[in-house]
Design a protein around this motif. Structure first.
Motif, mmCIF file in Angstrom:
data_model
loop_
_atom_site.group_PDB
_atom_site.id
_atom_site.type_symbol
_atom_site.label_atom_id
_atom_site.label_comp_id
_atom_site.label_asym_id
_atom_site.label_seq_id
_atom_site.Cartn_x
_atom_site.Cartn_y
_atom_site.Cartn_z
ATOM 1 N N LEU A 15 15.537 1.755 0.275
ATOM 2 C CA LEU A 15 14.331 1.667 1.097
ATOM 3 C C LEU A 15 13.849 0.220 1.100
ATOM 4 O O LEU A 15 12.944 -0.144 0.338
ATOM 5 C CB LEU A 15 13.249 2.602 0.550
ATOM 6 N N GLU A 17 11.892 -1.521 2.704
ATOM 7 C CA GLU A 17 10.466 -1.813 2.850
ATOM 8 C C GLU A 17 9.762 -1.876 1.492
ATOM 9 O O GLU A 17 8.734 -2.536 1.348
ATOM 10 C CB GLU A 17 9.784 -0.797 3.752
ATOM 11 N N TYR A 56 2.665 5.730 1.229
ATOM 12 C CA TYR A 56 4.047 5.862 1.704
ATOM 13 C C TYR A 56 4.062 6.548 3.067
ATOM 14 O O TYR A 56 3.568 7.674 3.203
ATOM 15 C CB TYR A 56 4.878 6.638 0.684
ATOM 16 N N PRO A 57 4.653 5.918 4.087
ATOM 17 C CA PRO A 57 4.550 6.448 5.452
ATOM 18 C C PRO A 57 5.690 7.360 5.897
ATOM 19 O O PRO A 57 5.744 7.738 7.061
ATOM 20 C CB PRO A 57 4.548 5.174 6.302
ATOM 21 N N HIS A 58 6.610 7.727 4.986
ATOM 22 C CA HIS A 58 7.763 8.527 5.375
ATOM 23 C C HIS A 58 7.753 9.864 4.637
ATOM 24 O O HIS A 58 6.961 10.086 3.726
ATOM 25 C CB HIS A 58 9.060 7.775 5.071
ATOM 26 N N HIS A 59 8.674 10.711 4.995
ATOM 27 C CA HIS A 59 8.814 12.006 4.328
ATOM 28 C C HIS A 59 9.260 11.783 2.876
ATOM 29 O O HIS A 59 10.006 10.853 2.566
ATOM 30 C CB HIS A 59 9.847 12.852 5.078
ATOM 31 N N THR A 62 12.943 11.032 1.791
ATOM 32 C CA THR A 62 13.551 9.704 1.881
ATOM 33 C C THR A 62 13.529 8.976 0.543
ATOM 34 O O THR A 62 14.300 8.039 0.348
ATOM 35 C CB THR A 62 12.853 8.837 2.955
ATOM 36 N N ASP A 99 -0.331 10.068 8.523
ATOM 37 C CA ASP A 99 0.786 9.127 8.512
ATOM 38 C C ASP A 99 1.250 8.680 7.136
ATOM 39 O O ASP A 99 2.278 8.015 7.038
ATOM 40 C CB ASP A 99 0.414 7.873 9.317
ATOM 41 N N SER A 100 0.510 8.989 6.073
ATOM 42 C CA SER A 100 0.927 8.446 4.774
ATOM 43 C C SER A 100 0.445 9.311 3.620
ATOM 44 O O SER A 100 -0.437 10.150 3.768
ATOM 45 C CB SER A 100 0.421 7.012 4.607
#
Length: 160
Positions: A15, A17, A56-59, A62, A99-100
Motif C-alpha cells: 500500500l 500510500e 484509512y480510505p479503503h476497504h 486491502t 469514506d474512511s
C-alpha cells in the motif's frame, strides 16, 4: 524485535500510500513478555503488535490480505493452528464517515532469539531465528491403531 519493522515494510510495499503518509500507520507493542528457560540465555519475545491505520480510505481487506500473506511467512502458527489463530489476529474499526475509518488490528507474535557464548573468546551473541516454514517439517499421519500419536520428521539444521 524485528517483526514490527518487517510488517511495516510489507504494508508500505503493498500500500504505497502508507509509505507516502507514514503518520497514518502506527505500530506499537503491548502485553510484551519474555519466555526464558533455566539453563540457557536463549529466549522468546511474546507480544501483541497493534497496527493502527488512521483515516484509512479503503476497504479493510486491502490491509488484511497483505497482513495474512506476511503472517504465512513470519508467524505461520497463526494460520496452521486454529486455536491460536482465533485469538492471534483480531481487529476493531471506527467508521469515521462514508469514506474512511480508523482500523486497529492486533497480532499476537513471537520472536525466538538464540543466545550463544563463544568458548574461545567468551563473546555472547544473540541471533534472531527465522520462523520454521512448512517445508521445514514433514508430517506423516499414521492411522494404524486408535489413539496412536502422529509421527513426524524434522530435519536437524547444521550447528551455527
Amino acid at each position: 524485535m524485528i517483526k514490527p519493522a518487517s510488517l511495516r515494510a510489507a504494508l508500505e510495499t503493498a500500500l504505497p500510500e502508507l509509505a507516502a503518509n507514514p503518520d497514518r500507520l502506527v505500530l506499537y507493542i503491548d502485553q510484551g513478555r519474555i519466555d526464558q528457560r533455566a539453563g540457557s540465555l536463549s529466549f522468546e519475545y511474546r507480544y501483541r503488535l497493534n497496527v493502527v491505520l488512521l483515516d484509512y480510505p479503503h476497504h479493510a481487506s486491502t490491509v488484511i490480505v497483505p497482513i495474512v500473506a506476511w503472517l504465512m511467512s513470519h508467524q505461520p502458527d497463526i494460520a496452521l493452528n486454529p486455536e491460536i489463530g482465533e485469538q492471534a489476529f483480531v481487529f476493531e474499526a471506527e467508521i469515521l464517515n462514508h469514506d474512511s475509518m480508523d482500523l486497529a488490528l492486533r497480532l499476537l507474535l513471537t520472536e525466538r532469539v538464540l543466545v550463544a557464548t563463544d568458548p574461545d573468546t567468551g563473546a555472547t551473541t544473540a541471533t534472531h531465528l527465522d520462523e520454521p516454514t512448512l517445508d521445514d517439517v514433514t508430517w506423516q499421519l499414521v492411522f494404524v491403531q486408535p489413539n496412536t500419536a502422529p509421527d513426524w520428521t524434522e530435519p536437524h539444521p547444521e550447528p551455527v
